[in-house]
Scaffold this active site. Structure first.
Site, mmCIF file in Angstrom:
data_model
loop_
_atom_site.group_PDB
_atom_site.id
_atom_site.type_symbol
_atom_site.label_atom_id
_atom_site.label_comp_id
_atom_site.label_asym_id
_atom_site.label_seq_id
_atom_site.Cartn_x
_atom_site.Cartn_y
_atom_site.Cartn_z
ATOM 1 N N LYS A 87 -0.574 -36.327 -22.187
ATOM 2 C CA LYS A 87 0.473 -36.053 -23.178
ATOM 3 C C LYS A 87 1.374 -37.251 -23.397
ATOM 4 O O LYS A 87 1.839 -37.486 -24.512
ATOM 5 C CB LYS A 87 1.326 -34.846 -22.739
ATOM 6 C CG LYS A 87 0.614 -33.527 -22.946
ATOM 7 C CD LYS A 87 1.606 -32.375 -23.001
ATOM 8 C CE LYS A 87 0.885 -31.076 -23.322
ATOM 9 N NZ LYS A 87 1.767 -29.905 -23.214
ATOM 10 N N LYS A 110 -10.789 -29.789 -25.631
ATOM 11 C CA LYS A 110 -10.523 -28.355 -25.480
ATOM 12 C C LYS A 110 -9.839 -27.803 -26.734
ATOM 13 O O LYS A 110 -9.147 -28.535 -27.452
ATOM 14 C CB LYS A 110 -9.722 -28.063 -24.203
ATOM 15 C CG LYS A 110 -8.310 -28.476 -24.249
ATOM 16 C CD LYS A 110 -7.527 -27.994 -23.030
ATOM 17 C CE LYS A 110 -6.096 -28.462 -23.263
ATOM 18 N NZ LYS A 110 -5.134 -28.159 -22.286
ATOM 19 N N LYS A 136 -3.571 -25.726 -29.445
ATOM 20 C CA LYS A 136 -2.670 -25.390 -30.549
ATOM 21 C C LYS A 136 -2.324 -26.640 -31.362
ATOM 22 O O LYS A 136 -1.921 -26.548 -32.515
ATOM 23 C CB LYS A 136 -1.367 -24.801 -29.992
ATOM 24 C CG LYS A 136 -1.520 -23.441 -29.330
ATOM 25 C CD LYS A 136 -0.194 -23.048 -28.634
ATOM 26 C CE LYS A 136 -0.353 -21.876 -27.699
ATOM 27 N NZ LYS A 136 0.653 -21.872 -26.616
HETATM 28 P P1 AMP Z 1 -0.561 -22.730 -23.108
HETATM 29 O O1 AMP Z 1 -0.757 -22.375 -24.517
HETATM 30 O O2 AMP Z 1 -0.778 -24.182 -22.819
HETATM 31 O O3 AMP Z 1 0.717 -22.204 -22.539
HETATM 32 O O4 AMP Z 1 -1.715 -21.968 -22.301
HETATM 33 C C1 AMP Z 1 -1.643 -20.614 -21.963
HETATM 34 C C2 AMP Z 1 -2.836 -20.239 -21.119
HETATM 35 O O5 AMP Z 1 -4.042 -20.406 -21.876
HETATM 36 C C3 AMP Z 1 -3.007 -21.099 -19.858
HETATM 37 O O6 AMP Z 1 -3.446 -20.286 -18.788
HETATM 38 C C4 AMP Z 1 -4.082 -22.082 -20.246
HETATM 39 O O7 AMP Z 1 -4.821 -22.547 -19.148
HETATM 40 C C5 AMP Z 1 -4.949 -21.238 -21.162
HETATM 41 N N1 AMP Z 1 -5.678 -22.070 -22.129
HETATM 42 C C6 AMP Z 1 -5.141 -22.900 -23.058
HETATM 43 N N2 AMP Z 1 -6.105 -23.514 -23.782
HETATM 44 C C7 AMP Z 1 -7.287 -23.057 -23.278
HETATM 45 C C8 AMP Z 1 -8.667 -23.305 -23.604
HETATM 46 N N3 AMP Z 1 -9.018 -24.143 -24.588
HETATM 47 N N4 AMP Z 1 -9.612 -22.647 -22.890
HETATM 48 C C9 AMP Z 1 -9.280 -21.792 -21.884
HETATM 49 N N5 AMP Z 1 -8.008 -21.516 -21.540
HETATM 50 C C10 AMP Z 1 -7.014 -22.143 -22.225
#
Ligand code: AMP
Ligand code: TRP
Length: 334
Positions: free
Chosen positions: A115, A198, A201
């Site tokens: 990041k 991956k 968002k």
């Molecule tokens: P975040 O949006 O970064 O707060 O992620 C929320 C949850 O979603 C966390 O447990 C992340 O590890 C999971 N997560 C985010 N992106 C992915 C992805 N591409 N594949 C699997 N899990 C994800």
């Protein structure tokens, strides 16, 4: 080691509409785990401001993540869902952990390196100490199990190191070693445009991700356009390793239909991508369309969401406040 009462904790950042990676990697598991554990699920707004956020959008994203939890099946009456900033215990414990954690540990975090990129001197201090706050989120509830996607594995290891160092430094057995729960066939859902990145968002391409708010036609169009190749679908897992886009589609179908990867693979081996894509789009529509409908219903009733948040805050604070009291005694504040 003292026997800790089992408890699940996890958090999701309100930084935009949730996507299929968030759902399959985390939220689907949140829902399953509530049959077995007491669970605390948190909208981690303090994590979100480690990078710039528009205040109006942040507020609406907080409600949208909350609505997504409920729409996906989190039982807010039996479990706890709430907003991080409304329970001061998170910040209170984070400060203590800022003084337990080591700069060298944070410097090794790959997410921080990704990041910050070349901008390392100019990103917020919050972005660097973010894993300490994450450890505080979990340990303010003495949580033992943490369902997350694969990308959070390293942060969980750091939480364990912090818990261990705190216990050693103060000669106590106060914090448990929280265990990551990373399971299912889609612990790392990849971008639909590039199988080496991956799904996230922040990807500039809308076609890289499926949102929980996408309508049926959009889901179908995105899957149709997903990157693939002109060959037939391979028959073995080994061959799939060199076709990350194909592997991703197979993993997603395996997760949405609750079949093993082997089962899915044996069904599509030697077939064209079009048949896999058609079935995948149908399966995703089946999973996402009821969630989307419920998110919209809930967002049309924001008063109710605010009541749910207030109730969650009260229940969360009732667990975390006495734990902070104990921590304050251990470190000598009280
Ligand atoms: P975040 O949006 O970064 O707060 O992620 C929320 C949850 O979603 C966390 O447990 C992340 O590890 C999971 N997560 C985010 N992106 C992915 C992805 N591409 N594949 C699997 N899990 C994800
Ligand atoms: N860091 C996690 C992410 O980006 C979100 C998060 C914050 C979290 N606090 C947490 C996840 C505590 C699990 C437990 O996805």
């Amino acid at each position: 080691m003292t026997k800790f009462q089992e408890r699940v904790f996890s958090g999701v950042q309100p930084t935009g509409t949730l996507h299929l990676g968030n759902y399959l990697g985390a939220i689907k598991n949140f829902v399953e785990l509530q049959n077995k554990y007491n669970c605390v699920y948190c909208v981690v707004d303090q994590h979100a401001i480690t990078v710039d956020q528009d205040p109006k959008e942040l507020r609406s994203n907080i409600l949208e993540v909350l609505a997504s939890f409920i729409a996906a099946g989190v039982d807010y009456k039996k479990q706890i869902i709430f907003q991080q900033s409304s329970v001061p215990a998170h910040s209170q414990l984070a400060w203590v952990f800022n003084c337990v954690s080591r700069i060298g540990w944070l410097n090794r975090m790959t997410q921080f390196k990704d990041k910050a990129g070349k901008n390392k001197e100019n990103v917020s201090v919050g972005l660097m100490v973010y894993p300490n706050l994450m450890a505080a989120d979990i340990l303010a509830y003495l949580a033992t199990h943490v369902p997350v996607g694969d990308d959070q594995k390293q942060h969980l290891e750091l939480s364990r190191d912090i818990a261990q160092k705190f216990n050693n430094d103060f000669g106590v057995e106060f914090f448990p070693q929280p265990e990551p729960l990373i399971y299912g066939s889609a612990t790392r859902v990849m971008s639909l445009r590039d199988g080496s990145k991956k799904m996230s968002k922040s990807d500039p391409s809308d076609f890289s991700r499926i949102l929980l708010t996408d309508d049926d036609d959009t889901i179908t169009a995105k899957i149709k356009k997903a990157k693939s190749d002109s060959e037939l679908i391979p028959g073995s897992k080994e061959e799939l390793q060199s076709k990350p886009e194909c592997l991703n589609l197979i993993n997603i179908l395996s997760a949405t239909t609750n079949q093993s990867v082997d089962q899915v693979l044996s069904h599509y081996a030697g077939k064209e991508y079009s048949s896999l894509k058609k079935d995948l789009a149908d399966s995703l529509v089946q999973v996402i369309s009821p969630i989307r409908g419920e998110i919209n219903n809930l967002l049309n009733n924001q008063d109710e969401l605010n009541v749910i948040l207030a109730e969650g805050t009260e229940k969360a604070a009732a667990i975390a406040n006495p734990i902070i009291e104990e921590v304050y005694k251990i470190v000598g504040f009280k």
